[in-house]
Design an enzyme around this catalytic site. Structure first.
Site, PDB file in Angstrom:
ATOM      1  N   CYS B 177       0.808  -1.220   0.000  1.00  0.00           N
ATOM      2  CA  CYS B 177       0.000   0.000   0.000  1.00  0.00           C
ATOM      3  C   CYS B 177       0.840   1.267   0.000  1.00  0.00           C
ATOM      4  O   CYS B 177       0.299   2.368  -0.025  1.00  0.00           O
ATOM      5  CB  CYS B 177      -0.950  -0.032   1.190  1.00  0.00           C
ATOM      6  SG  CYS B 177      -1.948  -1.526   1.159  1.00  0.00           S
ATOM      7  N   HIS B 317      -2.749   8.392   5.701  1.00  0.00           N
ATOM      8  CA  HIS B 317      -3.001   7.082   5.073  1.00  0.00           C
ATOM      9  C   HIS B 317      -4.464   6.736   5.379  1.00  0.00           C
ATOM     10  O   HIS B 317      -5.193   6.315   4.505  1.00  0.00           O
ATOM     11  CB  HIS B 317      -2.025   6.048   5.622  1.00  0.00           C
ATOM     12  CG  HIS B 317      -2.052   4.741   4.898  1.00  0.00           C
ATOM     13  ND1 HIS B 317      -1.942   4.644   3.535  1.00  0.00           N
ATOM     14  CD2 HIS B 317      -2.192   3.464   5.347  1.00  0.00           C
ATOM     15  CE1 HIS B 317      -2.003   3.365   3.177  1.00  0.00           C
ATOM     16  NE2 HIS B 317      -2.163   2.626   4.249  1.00  0.00           N
ATOM     17  N   GLU B 328      -1.454   5.259  13.156  1.00  0.00           N
ATOM     18  CA  GLU B 328      -1.064   6.482  12.457  1.00  0.00           C
ATOM     19  C   GLU B 328      -1.203   7.684  13.384  1.00  0.00           C
ATOM     20  O   GLU B 328      -0.357   8.580  13.399  1.00  0.00           O
ATOM     21  CB  GLU B 328      -1.914   6.666  11.183  1.00  0.00           C
ATOM     22  CG  GLU B 328      -1.396   7.791  10.301  1.00  0.00           C
ATOM     23  CD  GLU B 328      -2.082   7.869   8.941  1.00  0.00           C
ATOM     24  OE1 GLU B 328      -3.106   7.175   8.744  1.00  0.00           O
ATOM     25  OE2 GLU B 328      -1.586   8.618   8.084  1.00  0.00           O
ATOM     26  N   LYS B 349      -9.346   8.530   1.612  1.00  0.00           N
ATOM     27  CA  LYS B 349      -9.926   7.190   1.512  1.00  0.00           C
ATOM     28  C   LYS B 349     -11.352   7.137   2.040  1.00  0.00           C
ATOM     29  O   LYS B 349     -12.089   6.192   1.753  1.00  0.00           O
ATOM     30  CB  LYS B 349      -9.050   6.175   2.247  1.00  0.00           C
ATOM     31  CG  LYS B 349      -7.689   5.963   1.595  1.00  0.00           C
ATOM     32  CD  LYS B 349      -6.909   4.850   2.251  1.00  0.00           C
ATOM     33  CE  LYS B 349      -5.535   4.660   1.621  1.00  0.00           C
ATOM     34  NZ  LYS B 349      -4.551   5.696   2.035  1.00  0.00           N
ATOM     35  N   HIS B 354      -9.544   2.571  -0.590  1.00  0.00           N
ATOM     36  CA  HIS B 354      -8.106   2.331  -0.597  1.00  0.00           C
ATOM     37  C   HIS B 354      -7.701   1.829  -1.976  1.00  0.00           C
ATOM     38  O   HIS B 354      -7.977   0.682  -2.339  1.00  0.00           O
ATOM     39  CB  HIS B 354      -7.757   1.312   0.481  1.00  0.00           C
ATOM     40  CG  HIS B 354      -6.289   1.206   0.762  1.00  0.00           C
ATOM     41  ND1 HIS B 354      -5.328   1.725  -0.080  1.00  0.00           N
ATOM     42  CD2 HIS B 354      -5.605   0.649   1.802  1.00  0.00           C
ATOM     43  CE1 HIS B 354      -4.133   1.484   0.418  1.00  0.00           C
ATOM     44  NE2 HIS B 354      -4.272   0.828   1.560  1.00  0.00           N
ATOM     45  N   PHE B 413       1.184  -3.621   4.261  1.00  0.00           N
ATOM     46  CA  PHE B 413       1.550  -4.987   4.661  1.00  0.00           C
ATOM     47  C   PHE B 413       3.016  -5.232   4.305  1.00  0.00           C
ATOM     48  O   PHE B 413       3.518  -4.736   3.305  1.00  0.00           O
ATOM     49  CB  PHE B 413       0.715  -6.023   3.894  1.00  0.00           C
ATOM     50  CG  PHE B 413      -0.688  -6.191   4.391  1.00  0.00           C
ATOM     51  CD1 PHE B 413      -1.155  -5.524   5.511  1.00  0.00           C
ATOM     52  CD2 PHE B 413      -1.557  -7.032   3.732  1.00  0.00           C
ATOM     53  CE1 PHE B 413      -2.454  -5.701   5.967  1.00  0.00           C
ATOM     54  CE2 PHE B 413      -2.865  -7.226   4.166  1.00  0.00           C
ATOM     55  CZ  PHE B 413      -3.318  -6.552   5.279  1.00  0.00           C
TER      56      PHE B 413
END
Lengths: 399, 427
Positions: B177, B317, B328, B349, B354, B413
């Site tokens: 991501c 994010h 975050e 988002k 996403h 990830f």
């Protein structure tokens, strides 16, 4: 003789090699074969995937580099082989378990993807042959049959992710994809970053598991395999030509300044590395190779490690190019010995070159079409011409 | 090089001279920006494949691009091509690009339809688990170069290189991501290395399929609040329950400021700094102390040569997963301390979902737009704030505010973390 180049603090030097091929695990068996009078017998598995021969993994004790069983279970062989080879490279560089060095170490991994669950895929397509609501079937079967952890074992960037977890390499983590080109770009980028002072030490490389039906299918889709058995790499039959090999190849690259400050053993300096792509007809391939190999000097102490596919046309063109451009040099097609490892192919060639220059090995011919080296090589050239696209050339010199 | 074109470390300053974007909100920077600033959601019920029996039935797929064949490679390529055409037009560039290409692209596997086609022309099963042996036999009978091309990871960058005349071997990358941000970072580095004075950085993801959805669902990463779809993505709220999978693409044309000025190009913003730090904690979870994310943000600020006071807005994010938003917040708190509540932080988002591989670049474009237009896009669906996350999320409605420094975060990830710092022109 190859020209002697002045040394510079931002030279990019190789200080660690992690290598696994069908010929063995680590530098010892590979230095031995590079130093022997004649090439070893090739190791080819012809039964398990017949009619497709592959160069298989050697006997390997994963726990030597992946201590936790739990970590081993989270991966399939492609990721295991990469994490294992990366560990070998760190060990060899004397940086394994050096938390400070690994915590600031950059990493670029050339990766494909992980193995499909062949049984689940088979189950689904067989069931689909009996039904006309195939999309609905997919939802049913994937929801119930897929193992959640398999996704992570397949994800391209999770090879690097596992290296971070197992070896604690965390300065940065980048994964490049795209078959042979990924391995070329990985080395090229690591080189350019160190040269420009953007990185002091970088772990770079890749791994490939040949013992996978989904990968064999990729090459069979263009009927690219040599079928039924092994034959010398420069004279493979017109049908196909490629024999895949399970390989892992990682390097620790450092600036000379960084390496010397910690008294690291230096195998070789990378003098130049480049990659390119484009149409291959009408001499365009040769024109690009000419540019990429511009810094390769023709000398009797030069060895050219070729990662050729063995596709008859491409292999013949590459061999003709090398013989015209570097007539005094000795060619060694390492794919004939250990097979083709796609993303890992170019890093593997650099590993062979580093071990050769670092040990002064007078590499024996791997193939009847190759001539003997007159003296210990001082320069090595590494080539990889992608099976579908992409070419890379590196030039290395001994200390 | 004149000092006006060098940054605090004597490196060339990097200008953004062209941008293009596609999301579920539409095609092009203008359409996206007006939808985004009006608080519109692009999340909808999935129609691409049946969702019966699936726990998640919504996404931000891009369904309006014409494709020669409906598969992830064609879709990812088509979106990347369109955003690149837009970015190059904005940059006033035509003909061969003559600089390197850095492409963030999803790791793509064969479509199930391709496997079914292969099964249809293969012989019958002789024993369980032999499908690939039958596929191989079918390929020995008749090869399928289209299949080969469609499953190679290098095929999208190959087509983009040919189409736009980029130089050298293109890089195709995946940092999960964070991929879009990594592509930009590679472009910045290449210009700083002096290898080139321009770089084409592209990120694309058109890979939403049943299998992709199910894989993320099996990791409990996706929102299951299907009804209504546009309300599912609710970053920083108490009832957030996962991200909404989506598609999109973005292209940024990067140039050394010197080269941009020399050719009279309009400069849309400065790519001032990039930071990254890998996490060794877990394959899908972040270090509980936020250490790597904190280090990533600090590295981006240091690379940009500015301190916390230089950041007037953060493009989070903000995935809407319980874990990301908490982590975050923790890491932003550590870096910005007491000042954090006074810095607006919003999540695109909440509206576009996403976009995975594309997210870092899509959100970089929106970060630059924020500075260019003096408008902060909102975080929509912010009805029930998480009391543990004290942020000015620009709740629900856009805000007029002129900012000159923006931080954009991307975490993924595999321990992937990347942050970008962008500033307004003039630098």
């Amino acid at each position: 003789m190859s020209p002697v180049k002045p040394k510079s603090p931002n030279d990019v030097v190789i200080t660690g090699v992690g290598i696994v091929t069908s010929q063995g695990v680590g530098i010892e068996p590979h230095v031995a074969l590079l130093s022997a009078d004649k090439a070893p017998d090739v190791i080819v598995e012809t039964e398990r995937f017949a009619p497709y021969p592959v160069h298989p993994l050697p006997a390997i004790d994963w726990s030597q580099q992946i201590a936790k069983r739990g970590d081993q279970r989270q991966m399939e062989n492609w990721q295991r082989l990469g994490v294992f080879s990366a560990g070998l490279a760190l060990d060899d560089a004397g940086l394994k378990d050096d938390l400070e060095a690994c915590g600031s170490m950059d990493m670029i991994v050339a990766a494909g993807g992980g193995e499909r669950d062949i049984n689940v895929d088979s189950l689904i397509v067989d069931e689909a042959l009996k039904r006309n609501d195939r999309e609905q079937l997919l939802n049913e079967k994937l929801t119930t049959e897929l193992r959640p952890t398999l996704f992570l074992a397949q994800l391209s960037n999770l090879l690097a992710g596992n290296i971070s977890i197992v070896h604690k390499v965390t300065g940065s983590s980048r994964t490049f994809m795209g078959e042979e080109g990924a391995g070329i770009s990985a080395i090229e980028t690591a080189f350019a970053r160190i040269k420009a002072g953007q990185s002091t030490h970088t772990l770079v490389g890749g791994a490939f598991s040949a013992e996978r039906l989904d990968m064999i299918l990729l090459i069979e889709a263009i009927q690219g395999h040599a079928l039924d058995g092994w034959s010398p790499i420069w004279s493979r039959p017109e049908s196909g030509g490629m024999i895949l090999g399970s390989v892992g190849a990682f390097l620790v690259l450092e600036s000379r300044e960084h390496a010397e400050a910690r008294n690291a053993r230096i195998y070789a300096t990378i003098d130049d590395i480049g990659g390119d792509r484009g149409k291959r007809d009408d001499g365009k391939l040769e024109a690009r190779l000419e540019t990429l190999a511009a810094k390769a000097a023709d000398a009797a102490d030069t060895v050219v490690f070729s990662g050729t596919t063995g596709f008859p046309d491409l292999a013949a063109r590459e061999k003709a190019f090398v013989e015209a451009k570097l007539p005094k040099a000795a060619l060694r097609g390492y794919s004939g010995l250990v097979g083709h490892g796609l993303e890992a192919q170019f890093p593997l060639g650099l590993a062979f070159a580093a071990l050769t220059l670092g040990s002064g090995a007078k590499v024996p011919p791997f193939d009847p079409a190759e001539k003997s080296l007159a003296s210990q090589p001082k320069t090595a050239v590494v080539t990889t011409i992608g099976h579908a696209r992409g070419e890379g050339v590196a030039v290395l010199s001994a200390e | 090089m004149s000092d006006a074109y060098k940054d605090h470390l004597g490196r060339p300053i990097i200008a953004v001279t062209g941008m293009g974007v596609i999301t579920s909100l539409g095609q092009g920077v203008q359409d996206n920006w007006s939808a985004l600033t009006s608080g519109t959601s692009g999340i909808h019920k999935i129609t691409r494949f049946p969702t019966e029996g699936l726990s998640t039935k919504i996404s931000g797929t891009v369904d309006f691009i014409e494709l020669p064949a409906a598969n992830a490679v064609e879709r990812s390529y088509a979106m990347a091509r369109e955003t690149t055409l837009e970015a190059l037009a904005q940059a006033g560039m035509s003909g061969d690009f003559n600089g390197p290409l850095f492409l963030a692209a999803p790791p793509i596997e064969p479509e199930w339809s391709a496997r079914f086609e292969l099964a249809d022309r293969s012989g019958p099963s002789e024993k369980p688990g032999d499908a690939y042996n039958r596929f191989l036999a079918a390929m020995r009978e008749r090869p399928d170069p289209v299949f080969h091309e469609a499953v190679m990871f290098g095929s999208i960058s190959e087509r983009l290189s040919d189409r736009f005349g980029t130089r050298g071997l293109p890089v195709t990358l995946s940092t999960a991501c964070a991929s879009g941000a990594t592509a930009i970072q590679l472009g910045v580095e290449a210009i700083r290395q002096g290898r080139t004075d321009r770089a084409l950085t592209v990120a694309t993801d058109g890979s939403v399929s049943a299998e992709a959805l199910i894989r993320f669902a099996l990791l409990s990463a996706l929102s299951t609040q299907n009804d209504p779809p546009e309300k599912a993505s609710k970053p920083f709220t108490k009832d957030r329950d996962g991200f909404v999978i989506a598609e999109g693409a973005a292209t940024l044309v990067l140039e050394s400021l010197e080269a941009a000025v020399a050719r009279g190009a309009r400069v849309y913003g400065i790519l001032k700094g990039c930071g990254e730090k890998a996490d060794l904690f877990h394959r899908t979870r972040s270090s509980p102390d936020g250490g790597p994310a904190i280090a990533t943000i600090r590295a981006a600020l240091a690379d940009a040569g500015i301190d916390e006071a230089g950041i007037g807005y953060i493009n989070a994010h903000g995935t809407s997963t319980p874990e990301n938003d908490k982590m975050e917040y923790l890491s932003m708190s550590a870096v910005f301390g007491e000042k954090l509540p006074s810095i607006p932080v919003s999540s695109n988002k909440s509206m576009i979902g996403h976009t995975l591989t594309a997210a870092g670049a899509v959100e970089a474009v929106f970060s630059l737009q924020t500075m260019l237009t003096g408008t902060l896009p909102p975080t929509i669906n912010y009805q029930n704030p998480d009391p543990a996350i004290v942020l000015d999320v620009v709740p629900n409605v856009k805000r007029d505010s002129q900012v000159t420094g923006v931080l954009s975060n991307s975490f993924g990830f595999g321990g992937q973390n990347a942050s970008l710092v962008m500033t307004a022109e003039p630098a």
